[in-house]
Design an enzyme around this catalytic site. Structure first.
Site, short mmCIF file in Angstrom:
data_model
loop_
_atom_site.label_atom_id
_atom_site.label_comp_id
_atom_site.label_asym_id
_atom_site.label_seq_id
_atom_site.Cartn_x
_atom_site.Cartn_y
_atom_site.Cartn_z
N LEU A 67 -42.34 -54.56 16.80
CA LEU A 67 -43.32 -55.44 17.42
C LEU A 67 -42.91 -56.85 17.03
CD1 LEU A 67 -46.88 -53.88 16.86
CD2 LEU A 67 -45.87 -54.52 19.05
N ASP A 68 -42.71 -57.74 17.98
CA ASP A 68 -42.29 -59.08 17.65
C ASP A 68 -43.39 -59.84 16.92
OD1 ASP A 68 -39.80 -58.68 18.61
OD2 ASP A 68 -40.01 -59.94 20.38
N SER A 69 -43.03 -60.98 16.39
CA SER A 69 -43.94 -61.71 15.51
C SER A 69 -45.26 -62.06 16.16
CB SER A 69 -43.25 -62.98 15.00
OG SER A 69 -42.82 -63.79 16.08
N ALA A 119 -46.91 -60.38 18.35
CA ALA A 119 -47.69 -59.19 18.70
C ALA A 119 -48.37 -58.61 17.47
CB ALA A 119 -46.79 -58.15 19.34
N LYS A 146 -44.19 -60.05 21.70
CA LYS A 146 -42.92 -59.60 22.13
C LYS A 146 -42.80 -58.16 21.75
CE LYS A 146 -40.71 -63.94 21.54
NZ LYS A 146 -40.07 -64.70 20.57
#
Length: 300
Positions: A73-75, A77, A297
């Site tokens: 999970l990107d930062s 999210a 993201k």
């Protein structure tokens, strides 16, 4: 003693007990840190509880604790991050390929270079011609087995380096070719232009950012992701299974962990898995009238 949970003392030799765990559990990832940072924070908390002095969770050789996560999970999210411990890391491939659910808030009329709110706006288009009916009709094109081009800013790699890192270093990066992905369910939960909320259930390798960008283009406009929450991964749900940071302890993990097949959780180690212990409830996301909110993201 390394610490205590709700008045119950952590057993002696907790490091060996920690290292004997084999299974999967879920933690809550907040907005801000990367998935790797969150995993390292979890490792550090557990090693400190076990009495390890000055633990270095980023050290790859001779690690005191074997642990990994089942899908980035990107930062920007938040939501469910499945963690494998011990032999549970061998089960993470099923998490990567399996079903996931997301709640995504998108914004029409603006496109960014990262396809989400962390990037720079690269162009703007009108969106007042888009109706709810037209939006829902377009969703049908993005349901089932489809082809999708991954975003440039992603965890995908070229020559061993992440595309997002190469872009930030000023390198030119070509888009990866379209690849087959699966969308099991896709529905419009709220439509308050320019904002809209999607409920998405998809397979592995799917990017919510690309979906929202493609939707904007299909509607003769543009769009980007404002907020992304992973609400389910495999059998782990945000409402019932994710441990909050204050519950990142040996006792809580033992109580919530799904053991590997053949593994045993003894009474000495803790009670049987309890999915409702220290969970993070899904936030009540409001988008009506919100013109300035932030925020994926992830595999998004």
């Amino acid at each position: 003693m390394a610490g205590s949970v709700t008045g119950v003392a952590v057993p002696k030799h907790s490091l060996s007990k920690l290292q004997s765990l084999n299974g999967l559990f879920a933690i809550y990832k907040k907005e801000g840190p990367t998935s790797a940072d969150v995993l390292n924070s979890l490792k550090e908390a557990l090693l400190k509880e076990a009495g390890v002095k000055d633990p270095n969770p980023r050290k790859r050789k001779k690690q005191a604790l074997k642990m990994g996560h089942g899908g980035t999970l990107d930062s920007a999210a938040s939501g469910v991050l499945v963690v494998g411990i011990g032999n549970g890391t061998k089960m993470l491939s099923t998490m990567l390929a399996g079903s996931k659910k997301y709640m995504a808030v998108g914004e029409l009329g603006k496109a960014t270079d990262t396809l989400d709110a962390t990037g720079n706006v690269v162009h703007e288009k009108l969106y007042d011609h888009i109706t709810r009916e037209a939006f829902e009709e377009k969703l049908k094109q993005f349901t089932g087995d489809i082809m999708q081009v991954p975003p440039l800013y992603s965890a995908l790699k070229k020559d061993g380096k992440r595309l997002s890192v190469l872009l930030k270093q000023g390198h030119e990066v070509e888009a990866k070719p379209a690849r087959p992905v699966t969308v099991y369910n896709l529905s419009l939960q709220d439509f308050t232009p320019p904002l809209f909320t999607l409920d998405v259930e998809c397979g592995g390798g799917f990017y919510i950012r690309s979906l929202v960008d493609d939707l904007g283009k299909a509607l003769s406009s543009c769009a980007h992701v404002r907020k992304l929450i992973r609400t389910k991964q495999g059998q782990f749900t945000l409402d019932d299974h994710t441990l909050q940071e204050e519950h990142w302890t040996l006792q809580h993990i033992v109580q919530s962990m799904q053991p590997c097949p053949g593994s045993k959780v003894t009474e000495e180690d803790g009670p049987k898995p309890s999915p409702n212990l220290g969970v993070k409830r899904a936030p009540n996301v409001q988008v009506k009238g919100d013109k300035n909110g932030k925020d994926e993201k992830g595999e998004l």
